[in-house]
Design an enzyme around this catalytic site. Structure first.
Site, PDB file in Angstrom:
ATOM      1  N   ARG A  51       5.452  13.759   0.302  1.00  0.00           N
ATOM      2  CA  ARG A  51       4.570  14.668   1.023  1.00  0.00           C
ATOM      3  C   ARG A  51       4.866  16.097   0.561  1.00  0.00           C
ATOM      4  O   ARG A  51       5.987  16.399   0.167  1.00  0.00           O
ATOM      5  CB  ARG A  51       4.820  14.578   2.529  1.00  0.00           C
ATOM      6  CG  ARG A  51       4.552  13.210   3.124  1.00  0.00           C
ATOM      7  CD  ARG A  51       5.003  13.163   4.588  1.00  0.00           C
ATOM      8  NE  ARG A  51       4.737  11.863   5.185  1.00  0.00           N
ATOM      9  CZ  ARG A  51       5.641  10.901   5.327  1.00  0.00           C
ATOM     10  NH1 ARG A  51       6.890  11.097   4.918  1.00  0.00           N
ATOM     11  NH2 ARG A  51       5.327   9.750   5.886  1.00  0.00           N
ATOM     12  N   LYS A  75       9.142  12.538   7.711  1.00  0.00           N
ATOM     13  CA  LYS A  75       8.739  12.707   9.107  1.00  0.00           C
ATOM     14  C   LYS A  75       9.802  12.106  10.020  1.00  0.00           C
ATOM     15  O   LYS A  75      10.417  11.095   9.693  1.00  0.00           O
ATOM     16  CB  LYS A  75       7.398  12.006   9.359  1.00  0.00           C
ATOM     17  CG  LYS A  75       6.209  12.763   8.811  1.00  0.00           C
ATOM     18  CD  LYS A  75       4.931  12.058   9.212  1.00  0.00           C
ATOM     19  CE  LYS A  75       3.723  12.836   8.750  1.00  0.00           C
ATOM     20  NZ  LYS A  75       2.475  12.144   9.065  1.00  0.00           N
ATOM     21  N   HIS A 141      -1.864  16.193  -1.255  1.00  0.00           N
ATOM     22  CA  HIS A 141      -1.804  14.862  -0.637  1.00  0.00           C
ATOM     23  C   HIS A 141      -2.509  13.799  -1.486  1.00  0.00           C
ATOM     24  O   HIS A 141      -2.180  12.620  -1.405  1.00  0.00           O
ATOM     25  CB  HIS A 141      -2.423  14.916   0.765  1.00  0.00           C
ATOM     26  CG  HIS A 141      -1.947  13.822   1.654  1.00  0.00           C
ATOM     27  ND1 HIS A 141      -0.680  13.798   2.186  1.00  0.00           N
ATOM     28  CD2 HIS A 141      -2.551  12.690   2.076  1.00  0.00           C
ATOM     29  CE1 HIS A 141      -0.549  12.708   2.914  1.00  0.00           C
ATOM     30  NE2 HIS A 141      -1.654  12.011   2.858  1.00  0.00           N
ATOM     31  N   ARG A 144      -0.234  11.713  -3.577  1.00  0.00           N
ATOM     32  CA  ARG A 144       0.429  10.645  -2.813  1.00  0.00           C
ATOM     33  C   ARG A 144      -0.453   9.389  -2.774  1.00  0.00           C
ATOM     34  O   ARG A 144       0.007   8.281  -3.027  1.00  0.00           O
ATOM     35  CB  ARG A 144       0.711  11.178  -1.408  1.00  0.00           C
ATOM     36  CG  ARG A 144       1.562  10.319  -0.526  1.00  0.00           C
ATOM     37  CD  ARG A 144       1.969  11.154   0.692  1.00  0.00           C
ATOM     38  NE  ARG A 144       2.388  10.354   1.811  1.00  0.00           N
ATOM     39  CZ  ARG A 144       3.597   9.838   1.950  1.00  0.00           C
ATOM     40  NH1 ARG A 144       4.502  10.038   1.028  1.00  0.00           N
ATOM     41  NH2 ARG A 144       3.905   9.124   3.007  1.00  0.00           N
ATOM     42  N   HIS A 167       6.715   4.959   5.050  1.00  0.00           N
ATOM     43  CA  HIS A 167       5.902   4.526   6.188  1.00  0.00           C
ATOM     44  C   HIS A 167       6.661   3.521   7.046  1.00  0.00           C
ATOM     45  O   HIS A 167       7.522   2.804   6.559  1.00  0.00           O
ATOM     46  CB  HIS A 167       4.599   3.880   5.711  1.00  0.00           C
ATOM     47  CG  HIS A 167       3.630   4.853   5.126  1.00  0.00           C
ATOM     48  ND1 HIS A 167       2.668   4.503   4.221  1.00  0.00           N
ATOM     49  CD2 HIS A 167       3.469   6.192   5.330  1.00  0.00           C
ATOM     50  CE1 HIS A 167       1.971   5.569   3.885  1.00  0.00           C
ATOM     51  NE2 HIS A 167       2.441   6.603   4.538  1.00  0.00           N
ATOM     52  N   TYR A 176      -3.736   4.317   2.561  1.00  0.00           N
ATOM     53  CA  TYR A 176      -3.524   5.168   1.397  1.00  0.00           C
ATOM     54  C   TYR A 176      -4.068   4.543   0.139  1.00  0.00           C
ATOM     55  O   TYR A 176      -4.723   5.181  -0.654  1.00  0.00           O
ATOM     56  CB  TYR A 176      -2.021   5.407   1.194  1.00  0.00           C
ATOM     57  CG  TYR A 176      -1.511   6.565   1.966  1.00  0.00           C
ATOM     58  CD1 TYR A 176      -1.141   7.732   1.326  1.00  0.00           C
ATOM     59  CD2 TYR A 176      -1.404   6.508   3.334  1.00  0.00           C
ATOM     60  CE1 TYR A 176      -0.684   8.808   2.039  1.00  0.00           C
ATOM     61  CE2 TYR A 176      -0.952   7.577   4.061  1.00  0.00           C
ATOM     62  CZ  TYR A 176      -0.583   8.722   3.409  1.00  0.00           C
ATOM     63  OH  TYR A 176      -0.137   9.789   4.110  1.00  0.00           O
TER      64      TYR A 176
END
Length: 193
Positions: A51, A75, A141, A144, A167, A176
């Site tokens: 990211r 994250k 993005h 990615r 993830h 994605y």
């Protein structure tokens, strides 16, 4: 009292197809880079699938050139290892050797005092590079999504792509990766007839 809202049905909406960079667009983006920093940034984003928020938090010491990997803080403050290719290694080393500052940040601004690049700075730079070569919707993005799609198209198991992207659930990874129709056709011929 009964809620009048419960009689309202959900509206079906179309799900937009998330675009990826074509091979041609990726090469044109690389060729359009006049600064080694931009080239290193594009290569790192496209080969790791990290990211943009993870990219700007990277420090020089986080990069392991021998193993071609780096630890990113994703994250939820979760650390994970991402891997990069030989081209990225060369461009990163060239970029770091060209720097004259002592900022520990991996990517810094061009002008003194060479502060750490922020998310907005990366987005603006990539958008500008895209505009210069006529690529619509050029943003970090998209690298990615492109990496995830390419990995799945080349046969990487979805569980491993999930690990690379950081993830929790496979559903997120599936959003994605856009499976190419030609691969579906080839798989049908291979497995069904």
């Amino acid at each position: 009292m009964k809620s009048p809202v419960r009689r309202i049905r959900k509206i079906k909406t179309t799900i937009p197809v998330n675009e990826t960079y074509s091979d041609d667009e990726m090469e044109r983006l690389r060729d359009s880079c006049t600064e080694i920093r931009d080239l290193a940034m594009i290569d790192l984003l496209s080969s790791t699938g990290m990211r943009v928020g993870e990219l700007v938090l990277l420090n020089r010491e986080d990069i392991d050139f021998n193993e071609r990997e780096c630890i990113v803080l994703g994250k939820g403050d979760k650390e994970r290892i991402v891997y990069f290719d030989a081209r990225t290694k060369l461009h990163l080393q060239e970029y770091l050797n060209s720097r004259k500052d002592d900022n520990p940040a991996l990517f810094v601004g061009f002008r003194a005092p060479h502060e750490r690049l922020e998310i907005g700075g990366v987005e603006v730079r990539i958008r500008k590079l895209g505009r210069n070569i006529g690529v619509k919707k050029c943003h970090p993005h998209k690298f990615r999504r492109t990496m995830a799609t390419v990995a799945i198209d080349k046969g990487m198991p979805i569980e491993q792509v999930l690990k690379l992207l950081g993830h929790e659930k496979i559903d997120t990874t599936l959003h994605y990766a856009m499976v190419k129709q030609s691969n579906v056709k080839n798989a049908h011929r291979k497995y069904i007839g």
